[in-house]
Design a protein around this motif. Structure first.
Motif, short mmCIF file in Angstrom:
data_model
loop_
_atom_site.label_atom_id
_atom_site.label_comp_id
_atom_site.label_asym_id
_atom_site.label_seq_id
_atom_site.Cartn_x
_atom_site.Cartn_y
_atom_site.Cartn_z
N LEU B 167 0.82 -1.22 0.00
CA LEU B 167 0.00 0.00 0.00
C LEU B 167 0.84 1.26 0.00
O LEU B 167 0.31 2.36 0.01
N SER B 168 2.18 1.10 -0.06
CA SER B 168 3.03 2.27 0.15
C SER B 168 2.81 3.33 -0.94
O SER B 168 3.02 4.50 -0.70
N SER B 169 2.41 2.91 -2.12
CA SER B 169 2.23 3.93 -3.16
C SER B 169 0.76 4.06 -3.56
O SER B 169 0.45 4.60 -4.61
N VAL B 170 -0.13 3.54 -2.72
CA VAL B 170 -1.56 3.64 -3.03
C VAL B 170 -2.12 4.88 -2.36
O VAL B 170 -1.98 5.06 -1.16
N SER B 171 -2.73 5.74 -3.15
CA SER B 171 -3.36 6.90 -2.52
C SER B 171 -4.87 6.73 -2.56
O SER B 171 -5.41 6.10 -3.45
N VAL B 184 -7.25 -0.40 -3.88
CA VAL B 184 -6.41 -1.58 -3.64
C VAL B 184 -6.44 -2.50 -4.86
O VAL B 184 -5.43 -3.06 -5.27
N GLU B 185 -7.62 -2.60 -5.47
CA GLU B 185 -7.72 -3.46 -6.65
C GLU B 185 -6.90 -2.91 -7.81
O GLU B 185 -6.29 -3.66 -8.57
N ALA B 186 -6.86 -1.59 -7.92
CA ALA B 186 -6.03 -0.99 -8.98
C ALA B 186 -4.57 -1.34 -8.75
O ALA B 186 -3.84 -1.66 -9.69
N ALA B 187 -4.14 -1.30 -7.48
CA ALA B 187 -2.74 -1.63 -7.18
C ALA B 187 -2.46 -3.12 -7.39
O ALA B 187 -1.37 -3.50 -7.79
N ALA B 188 -3.47 -3.94 -7.14
CA ALA B 188 -3.28 -5.38 -7.27
C ALA B 188 -3.44 -5.82 -8.72
O ALA B 188 -3.05 -6.93 -9.09
N GLY B 189 -4.02 -4.95 -9.53
CA GLY B 189 -4.17 -5.29 -10.95
C GLY B 189 -5.40 -6.12 -11.26
O GLY B 189 -5.48 -6.72 -12.33
N GLY B 190 -6.37 -6.16 -10.37
CA GLY B 190 -7.59 -6.90 -10.69
C GLY B 190 -8.48 -7.03 -9.48
O GLY B 190 -8.11 -6.63 -8.38
N PRO B 191 -9.68 -7.59 -9.71
CA PRO B 191 -10.61 -7.73 -8.60
C PRO B 191 -10.08 -8.65 -7.51
O PRO B 191 -9.32 -9.58 -7.79
N LEU B 192 -10.47 -8.37 -6.27
CA LEU B 192 -9.95 -9.12 -5.13
C LEU B 192 -11.09 -9.82 -4.39
O LEU B 192 -12.26 -9.46 -4.54
N GLY B 193 -10.70 -10.76 -3.58
CA GLY B 193 -11.67 -11.47 -2.74
C GLY B 193 -12.67 -12.22 -3.61
O GLY B 193 -12.32 -12.76 -4.65
N ARG B 194 -13.90 -12.22 -3.16
CA ARG B 194 -14.91 -12.97 -3.91
C ARG B 194 -15.17 -12.40 -5.29
O ARG B 194 -15.64 -13.09 -6.17
N LYS B 195 -14.91 -11.10 -5.44
CA LYS B 195 -15.15 -10.50 -6.75
C LYS B 195 -14.31 -11.16 -7.83
O LYS B 195 -14.66 -11.15 -9.00
N ALA B 196 -13.16 -11.70 -7.41
CA ALA B 196 -12.23 -12.25 -8.39
C ALA B 196 -12.81 -13.46 -9.11
O ALA B 196 -12.54 -13.69 -10.28
N ASN B 197 -13.60 -14.25 -8.40
CA ASN B 197 -14.06 -15.50 -9.01
C ASN B 197 -15.57 -15.54 -9.23
O ASN B 197 -16.14 -16.59 -9.42
N ARG B 198 -16.18 -14.38 -9.17
CA ARG B 198 -17.64 -14.39 -9.24
C ARG B 198 -18.15 -14.77 -10.60
O ARG B 198 -17.60 -14.37 -11.61
#
Lengths: 336, 477
Positions: B167-171, B184-198
């Motif tokens: 998160l150091s460069s996430v504003s 956070v999803e933008a920093a991770a490059g995609g949907p996270l948690g349940r959204k990822a496999n929905r």
């Protein structure tokens, strides 16, 4: 950290804000607590004792015991705010807001807009709400939804002593009219509250339980029922996330949507009547903005569309309960 | 007591490492450990290295499971000196607070989360008595937010911890400047948690699919945002009447969990292709001179052999020296200009691809480079690469010539500025001294991150590269 009841936390906040800023004044019916009684001011300490000690400390210039006229109280508060003071008005029961709606709805909420942003109305209206003590249809309502529907008015519905103190501090220091709702059944609820002043921002919700299956959004006293339901549902393998928005205006829609997008299910618990309520409002927001994330119909746990009964057994049946919350959660878990 | 008890935590083996997994424990609880013994194998998203024992004692408690990903700083095991009781170890474990990997930039003190909340109307128990249903406990989320003083949505914090997002460069662009799940999803490059496999299907489509026994996983939705609609399910159950139907029935494939390396490749290349605007510069090189130079060198060397690739790495490095404006990285909204030429070499390994760095390629002889590449490739294949071997670099050479590939476009390896893809050296019709003739030729594509290297700079670089390859004596002087 010391534990304090919500009553003590609010009282402490009033003392600290009056100490900090001499422009803060308090006005309302019997805020002096016993004026006119044989013992005089502070003999009794107000109907709910929220303003205890203020009169003795800050005197009648700043702690103004008013006639029984809600429109006079709120009208005076709106005018005082325009003139540069920071009034904290008390309306003993929110059920009486109908008597004094104009200074809030059509005056205080609009000043900033009607005067090109030059006028500010830093007015706080504290009022009690909530059923559960057999106070009948005219002293038990939770009408925050219709005050929430007024642009220009902020609304706080604290569920615990910590938030109560922090939100009231934010409200008094802010520049806008605030409706601040205190649930009568929560006055004795205690939790850790710092002695020093702090603020809780408007518009930021709180997760009181974290979970992965169902999002429960609840307000004020309903937060406690939702937490209890969530704790018991763990045994059934159902993991609930409970959100306490803390303020209904502004509303932390973002947190609600983020949670629903993870859980796929939503149950809203609201003590207000169901039509045009916070429950239906949040259901609408989620249905329109997170439709693709829903796995089940949105369920609303609210009283029926009827005045609040006086008889304790009927009042109990009327109010949302932990068991009703559990049933609705179980239903959405079964849904397709 | 604590000097007799040593916590084994997930180490931070590189600047970008946020999580890792134990692929194998080499000891079990109760074993005596000597300094330097290889306690476990740790796999990060880039490499696999042994964890060496830093404290002599007995392995008292093994907490981390093999194959599970843990964040940096997470307690993995406990080593204790002789005489420490199990109770003392238990107490140490239960009171141990994981060390956060690094200081995280503070957006704004929040106050949005973590306030005391009684759990009943009597005001009894506080919030932490609640269920800990998600894999990250609410206490861990709360501690994470408080210790890093973050203005972040608690849901976003939970997902960031789970996915190991730095998160150091996430504003924060959420409510009141709060870091939202979207940030956070933008920093991770995609949907996270349940959204990822929905599975995104309308309620009526879900009901219909259940009735008809249609597997929604294999239907391509034709609605907004790829939503599976009633018509898509009807098409599927009608026996593939719609083009959107991929397959109905049991899946005809097997699944494997993603290795750390596979995840890293996916994450970094998606990041590159979504964040770095690529442009591609293509040239064809005459290779006759270089081939004959190589033949001459190899004749002289006897046993050792220098490959075309070794010479190309040398040329990539020298061209960086000649065109320093191409020797750059673009990262964290700044440009980094490098003094020496560090060249990445793409090496295919069993489970994927890794790019060790030849440092100072412009200052080393072809023979040195050849030896280094061989050593790095060997380490890459045996899993022995160190973080220092793979960090840095401004440009990578990717060569698929040995597979007969004519030419290809490669994806920039961030934060590097460019990647050079070369194909096979083949006899092709070419202009040879003004006549059409067959000559050994090689396709080269330079993919540039346009944020770092503009077309003209890239073209200047490729011209220098071409000059070095076609007049290769400069590679050995």
């Amino acid at each position: 950290m010391p534990e304090k009841s919500m009553r003590d936390a609010i009282n402490e906040c009033l003392h600290q804000e009056m100490e900090r800023d001499e422009n803060v004044i308090v006005l309302g019916e019997d805020v002096a607590g016993g004026m006119g009684s044989p013992g005089g001011p502070e003999a009794i300490g107000g109907v709910f004792s929220l303003t205890a000690g203020l009169f003795t400390k800050y005197g009648e210039q700043r702690v103004i015991d008013t006639p029984i006229s809600e429109s006079a109280i709120v009208g005076a508060a709106a005018g005082a705010a325009l003139a540069g003071l920071r009034p904290v008005a008390e309306i003993m029961f929110t059920d009486f807001m109908g008597l004094c709606l104009d200074p809030v709805y059509n005056q205080g909420a609009k000043f900033k807009y009607m005067f090109g942003g030059k006028a500010k109305t830093p007015m706080v209206i504290r009022t009690t709400m909530g059923a559960g003590m057999s106070a009948a249809a005219q002293h038990s309502q939770t009408n925050y939804a219709w005050l929430t529907s007024i642009p220009g008015v902020k609304c706080a519905v604290p569920s615990n002593a910590y938030d109560a103190k922090g939100l009231l501090t934010s409200a008094i220091r802010g520049e806008d009219p605030v409706m601040y709702f205190e649930h009568k059944m929560l006055y004795m609820a205690a939790c850790e509250v710092p002695d020093e002043s702090y603020t809780v921002p408007f518009g930021k919700g709180n997760l009181t339980r974290e979970g992965s299956d169902v999002t429960i959004v609840a307000f004020a006293r309903m937060v406690h029922l939702a937490n209890e339901a969530a704790d018991e549902l763990v045994a059934e393998g159902i993991s609930c996330e409970v959100i306490d928005p803390r303020t209904t205006s502004p509303l932390d829609e973002e947190l609600i949507l983020e949670s629903v997008q993870q859980t796929g299910r939503l149950v809203v618990v609201d003590e207000s009547n169901p039509r045009c309520s916070m429950a239906s409002d949040i259901a609408g927001i989620v249905a329109s903005q997170a439709f693709d994330y829903l796995d089940a119909p949105i369920k609303l746990v609210t009283p029926p569309h009827t005045p609040i009964p006086f008889a304790p057994n009927l009042e109990y049946a009327y109010l949302p309960s932990k068991d009703r919350i559990k049933q609705e959660v179980q239903q959405v878990m079964e849904a397709l | 007591m604590s000097k007799d008890i040593f916590p084994v935590v997930m180490p931070k083996l590189g600047m970008e490492m946020t999580e890792g997994q134990i692929t194998k424990w080499h000891f079990k609880e109760g074993d005596a450990l000597n300094l330097g013994a290889e306690l476990a194998d740790i796999e990060t998203d880039k490499l696999s290295i042994p964890y060496e024992v830093e404290f002599e004692g007995n392995l008292k408690s093994v907490i981390a499971e093999e194959g599970v990903t843990y964040p940096v700083g997470k307690l993995l095991a406990v080593i204790a000196a002789e005489g420490v009781t199990d109770d003392q170890v238990d107490e140490f474990v239960s009171s141990y607070k994981s060390v956060e990997p690094e200081e995280v930039e503070v957006a704004e003190a929040g106050g949005g989360y973590g306030s005391a909340v009684p759990s009943s109307s009597n005001g009894a128990a506080p919030a932490q008595t609640g269920p800990q249903a998600s894999s990250v406990s609410s206490d861990a989320v709360r501690t994470f937010i408080e210790e890093n003083n973050l203005n972040i949505s608690p849901i976003a914090a939970r997902l960031a911890i789970q996915a190991g997002v730095d998160l150091s460069s996430v504003s924060g662009t959420g409510r009141l400047g709060r870091i939202s799940v979207a940030n956070v999803e933008a920093a991770a490059g995609g949907p996270l948690g349940r959204k990822a496999n929905r599975v995104n299907a309308s309620p009526v489509a879900k009901r219909l699919a259940k009735q008809k026994g249609v597997d929604l996983d294999v239907i391509q939705g034709t609605g907004p945002n790829g939503r599976i609609l009633k018509r898509d399910v009807e098409g599927a159950s009608a026996g593939g009447g719609l083009a959107s139907v991929v397959q109905v029935g049991p899946a005809r494939y097997r699944t494997e969990p993603l290795s750390g390396m596979r995840k890293a490749i996916a994450r970094r290349l998606v990041q590159s292709k979504t964040e770095a605007p690529h442009h591609y510069l293509r040239i064809e090189l005459h290779m006759a001179e270089l081939m004959s130079l190589r033949e001459g060198i190899n004749k002289r060397l006897g046993d050792k052999k220098v490959s075309v690739n070794d010479l190309l790495v040398r040329a990539v490095g020298l061209a960086l020296r000649d065109v320093p404006e191409a020797n750059v990285q673009y990262a964290d909204d700044e440009m980094r200009f490098f003094n020496q030429a560090d060249v990445g070499v793409a090496v295919a390994v069993e489970s994927g691809l890794i790019t060790p760095i030849v440092k100072g390629a412009c200052k080393k002889s072809v023979l040195q480079i050849s030896g280094e590449i061989a050593a790095l490739a060997e380490k890459a294949r045996s899993g022995g690469l160190l973080p220092a071997d793979i960090e840095g670099g401004t440009i990578t050479l990717s060569n698929l010539g040995m597979f007969g590939i004519q030419g290809f476009d490669a994806v920039v390896n961030p934060p590097q500025g460019a990647i050079i893809a070369v194909g096979a050296v083949e006899e092709r019709p070419a202009n040879v001294n003004g006549l059409l003739d067959l000559a050994p030729m090689m396709h080269v594509t330079m993919s540039c991150d346009h944020r770092a290297i503009d077309g003209a700079v890239g073209a200047k670089y490729l011209a220098a590269f071409k000059d070095l390859i076609e007049n290769p004596v400069s590679l050995v002087i």
